[in-house]
Design a protein around this motif. Structure first.
Motif, PDB file in Angstrom:
ATOM      1  N   GLN A  28      27.540 -72.683 -25.295  1.00 59.58           N
ATOM      2  CA  GLN A  28      28.821 -73.474 -24.995  1.00 59.58           C
ATOM      3  C   GLN A  28      29.818 -72.653 -25.782  1.00 59.58           C
ATOM      4  O   GLN A  28      31.157 -72.518 -25.496  1.00 59.58           O
ATOM      5  CB  GLN A  28      28.759 -74.646 -25.672  1.00 59.58           C
ATOM      6  N   GLN A 280      25.025 -78.501 -18.182  1.00 61.65           N
ATOM      7  CA  GLN A 280      26.118 -77.928 -19.014  1.00 61.65           C
ATOM      8  C   GLN A 280      25.689 -76.515 -19.244  1.00 61.65           C
ATOM      9  O   GLN A 280      26.586 -75.309 -19.164  1.00 61.65           O
ATOM     10  CB  GLN A 280      26.282 -78.454 -20.387  1.00 61.65           C
ATOM     11  N   SER A 284      27.779 -73.180 -17.975  1.00 65.18           N
ATOM     12  CA  SER A 284      28.171 -72.246 -18.842  1.00 65.18           C
ATOM     13  C   SER A 284      27.522 -70.668 -18.437  1.00 65.18           C
ATOM     14  O   SER A 284      28.304 -69.668 -18.473  1.00 65.18           O
ATOM     15  CB  SER A 284      27.802 -72.632 -20.170  1.00 65.18           C
TER      16      SER A 284
END
Length: 871
Positions: A28, A280, A284
């Motif tokens: 992230q 996620q 990413s």
């Protein structure tokens, strides 16, 4: 391999868990935000060699001061009479002045600083030539925010009815409407246009706009906004809204389904955490990988992200990921019920389902990954992105899910911590309390025994009737396979600004006014400023006008006829001799229609063709083909050097045609590739080519049934009665997803059939396998279909709603018709020898023969099997 992995995770689950948290935080941190790297244009994904892309490049070289890539169109109309002098004064003195103010209201110091940067980068001569354009662009850019030194584009123009060159063409023939056109250098599907459009909306809105609040709009005058840039802005906003709503619906539906299935909040939370983190991480990683290709590094086939990919990756990942977690948790619960402690249950669960989940995920990933062969960038990049997400969620399911199960322990089953102990038989899917709940929740909860018995008793009749019901829709699917819609406005809600404005324009002007077709003619042996060349252009213009009815052309404008069918008005500029007026207009005409760039020597000219149809419609593509044929025929009959004239077509219609050409080719290539690779995978896993081929054909058939049913449904729902066809993205995404996911479930069923046939014989083994896998496969199908339904519930674009419905229907059809009826009925007929001498060729006779039980019930009634049947 998976046994060792299970022991490793069970023994070092804390390390694995912390490793996931660190990796999640790191990815992230290092990856860019999705919107920073996602391409927002539609045609930026076309191959660079396409005609319209090459034409845009040539046009930019020949007409560097006229980089009109899109436009914002303000229509000013009076429905109950002609525009009067007061209205025209308002357009020029108020509306145009305010539009110019939007572009010019800026700090001079900042402009000078940025002009200095531009001068240093461009050189003095180039800077001097482009200074005025750069100033206008800097005005716009500073309205948006900071200006990157390398990101200097242009605002091309503001054109209104008083313009000397095209002013008359901006007033409708009925004199009830006029247009003000703001030209932009960015393509219509660009986020950079949104701020300019919003400023103009704030200016003209009624009520609430600046002009309205200041009571400057004459009574009875209506102002609306449209143009290609406005259409693009509405498309982008609809996509963003759909993406956010779809993700919300996806997560909400998954939570609901998990709670219903597990009836334990913590246990439902485990798949949600796993898939949420995997999602996620996948997004990413995709954003990070796309950064490496920013300078055409061509890593992973030049992979780049785009706006809608976020939706596709999320929906597929949630559907598949929850299925993977469901299988793993089911096996974990089974091991606990068999008496294992938590560490042993985690280790055994990973070891026993790891290979099946990996085979399943890789089949889907390889199938969808075949989209990498597409020439259209969106298809290619979607294939890479979705395949990547499937690999990530597989890894997460086999590593993160077990650590969460180990972390929660028996508290994961709260409020049912104490569970009944069941002795389960071997196999990667078998009985457990959790499995019983899944079967109970199935719409055919207590019907799988009846379905299996019906397949055994009447396989030919059941197969025939099922096919008879499906064939009509399959026929519609085949016939409508190429009846697709490329119209962007047809996707938008009817109350969007661009749609309302377009309808207002169409009431007074030809539909193609806001998006003309530009024909670029280049010949390095010609000078189109010469009188001979001008005569030939006049001849070509006359030929095109002569075919206006056949080609549905509203007007043609060229060097020889710059005003098109409009006669220029010479009333303005009173006191100036008519000869001087004509001379001034002729000079402007040459600048507009013939290149003035030094070194090109007038070797490039342009024609503008305005159609009577929407520039985004499929019919306009056919008209463009007709225009191209006329022009090619004209030059083929000329002498050298004119015969060697090269042509390109630029504009929305040209882009749409190249999009259709590219995606038509891609559909054939990808369909063949997906079918081939999935067939090979099935053949390797099942080791029976004929049966593998039949499994492929069943899913292929269900694809056409789905296309046909979806087409009929949306045709029926079309309130206007003008159904243009399914969105062009639906067939290829549906085919790829449906074939990959369908064969995924085929692997589950056939694996169990093989196992049961070894124990019970070729016929009874089919029935037992169907009973044993019916609940779990149909539950997974419901979850997958539920995630796809989020595209329908959350999508505001018709194309996304069509795709969501088609995927949902296709998965349910595959789960409740193809899998329990068409596949086992065929296998029963095959093993009974119903195909006679063809039985061996079709794959029969390959299962060892064992004694069939006299009564299917007696051989099946074991504690475990009763638990499966009755929950």
């Amino acid at each position: 391999m998976f046994g060792k992995l299970g022991k490793l995770i069970s023994g070092r689950w804390k390390t694995v868990f912390i490793g996931w948290l660190i990796f999640f935080a790191f990815i992230q941190w290092v990856s860019p935000h999705w919107k920073e790297v996602a391409l927002d244009g539609e045609f930026d994904h076309l191959p660079k060699e396409m005609d319209s892309i090459q034409g845009e490049k040539r046009f930019a070289e020949a007409f560097p001061d006229d980089l009109l890539a899109s436009s914002i169109v303000v229509i000013v109309r009076r429905e109950n009479g002609e525009l009067n002098d007061n209205d025209m004064a308002f357009i020029e003195e108020e509306l145009r002045t305010r539009l110019e103010t939007i572009l010019a209201d800026i700090d001079d110091v900042v402009i000078n600083e940025q002009l200095a940067v531009a001068e240093a980068n461009l050189g003095k001569e180039e800077f001097a030539r482009r200074k005025s354009s750069l100033e206008a662009e800097l005005v716009r850019r500073l309205e948006i925010g900071p200006i990157p030194e390398s990101d200097i584009t242009q605002i091309t123009s503001i054109r209104s009815p008083t313009d000397d060159l095209i002013g008359e063409m901006l007033i409708s023939e009925d004199r009830q409407a006029a247009l003000v056109i703001v030209g932009l250098s960015e393509k219509f599907l660009e986020y950079g246009n949104r701020d300019t459009i919003q400023r103009i909306e704030t200016l003209i809105a009624r009520p609430g706009g600046e002009l309205f609040e200041e009571e400057l709009i004459p009574d009875g005058l209506d102002l609306q906004l449209s143009g290609t840039a406005t259409v693009g802005r509405d498309m982008l906003e609809a996509r963003d809204e759909s993406a956010a709503a779809t993700e919300t619906w996806t997560v909400g539906l998954v939570i609901l389904l998990l709670i219903l299935i597990y009836r334990a909040p913590l246990l439902a939370l485990i798949p949600l955490i796993t898939v949420g983190i995997a999602n996620q991480v996948s997004l990413s990683l995709a954003a990070l990988l796309s950064q490496f290709n920013a300078n055409d590094a061509n890593i992973l086939f030049g992979f780049r992200t785009f706006v809608e990919m976020h939706v596709y990756m999320t929906v597929i990942l949630y559907g598949a990921g929850v299925d993977y977690c469901l299988f793993l948790i089911a096996r974990y619960k089974e091991e606990l019920d068999a008496g294992a402690d938590i560490d042993q249950a985690v280790s055994e669960a990973v070891g026993k389902v790891g290979s099946a989940l990996t085979a399943s995920a890789l089949t889907t990933a390889f199938g969808i990954g075949m989209m990498v062969l597409a020439a259209f960038g969106k298809f290619r990049d979607a294939g890479i992105g979705i395949a990547l997400s499937l690999i990530v969620v597989l890894v997460a399911s086999l590593t993160l899910t077990p650590t969460l199960l180990r972390l929660f322990g028996r508290f994961a089953f709260w409020p049912h911590i104490r569970s009944e102990r069941i002795t389960a038989t071997a196999g990667w899917i078998s009985g457990s309390t959790l499995m019983s709940m899944l079967i109970e929740l199935n719409p055919l909860s207590n019907g799988w025994e009846k379905v299996g018995q019906a397949v055994l008793n009447h396989p030919r009749r059941l197969w025939g009737w099922t096919m008879a019901l499906m064939i009509p829709f399959a026929a519609v699917g085949v016939l409508s396979w190429n009846h697709l819609s490329y119209g962007l406005m047809s996707e938008l809600p009817s109350d969007d600004a661009s749609v309302v404005g377009a309808k207002a324009i169409q009431g007074h002007f030809p539909e193609g006014t806001a998006g003309p077709l530009t024909v670029l003619l280049a010949n390095d042996q010609m000078n189109f400023n010469s009188s001979d060349a001008k005569e030939k252009i006049a001849e070509l213009t006359a030929i095109l006008r002569g075919k206006s009815d056949e080609l549905n052309i509203a007007d043609v404008r060229s060097l020889s006829s710059p005003f098109g069918s409009h006669e220029p008005s010479w009333e303005g500029l009173s006191g100036i001799p008519l000869a001087l007026k004509r001379q001034a207009v002729n000079e402007k005409t040459k600048e507009y229609y013939v290149t003035q760039v030094e070194g090109l020597s007038g070797d490039t000219t342009r024609l503008d063709v305005i159609f009577n149809e929407d520039p985004f419609s499929k019919n306009s593509i056919a008209r463009l083909d007709g225009v191209e044929k006329v022009i090619r025929d004209f030059f083929s009959k000329q002498d050298e050097p004119l015969k060697a004239t090269h042509m390109n077509f630029i504009g929305s219609t040209a882009n749409i045609r190249d999009l259709k050409t590219t995606t038509d080719r891609d559909r054939i290539v990808i369909d063949v590739a997906v079918l081939s690779v999935v067939l090979v995978i099935l053949w390797i896993l099942l080791r029976r080519f004929s049966i593998s081929l039949y499994l492929i054909l069943t899913v292929f058939f269900s694809y056409f049934v789905t296309i046909g049913f979806t087409y009929v449904l949306f045709w029926f729902l079309e309130s206007t009665g003008e159904f243009a066809g399914l969105d062009w993205k639906v067939p290829i995404f549906l085919f790829t997803f449906l074939i990959a996911v369908g064969e995924d479930y085929n692997i589950y069923l056939m694996t169990r059939i093989d196992e049961e046939q070894q124990r019970r014989g070729p016929i009874e083994g089919i029935r037992v396998a169907l009973l044993r896998t019916g609940g779990i496969i149909s539950s997974c199908g419901i979850i997958m279909a539920g995630t796809f339904s989020s595209l329908v519930l959350g999508g505001t674009l018709k194309g996304m709603q069509q795709l969501g419905f088609a995927l949902m229907f296709g998965v349910l059809l595959d789960t409740f018709v193809v899998r329990p009826i068409l596949v086992p009925a065929y296998l029963v007929m095959l093993h009974r020898g119903d195909f006679g001498k063809w039985t061996w060729l079709l794959g029969g006779g390959t299962v060892p023969t064992v004694a069939e039980p006299k009564s299917p019930a007696t051989d099946l009634e074991t504690p475990v099997d009763n638990q499966l049947q009755n929950g």
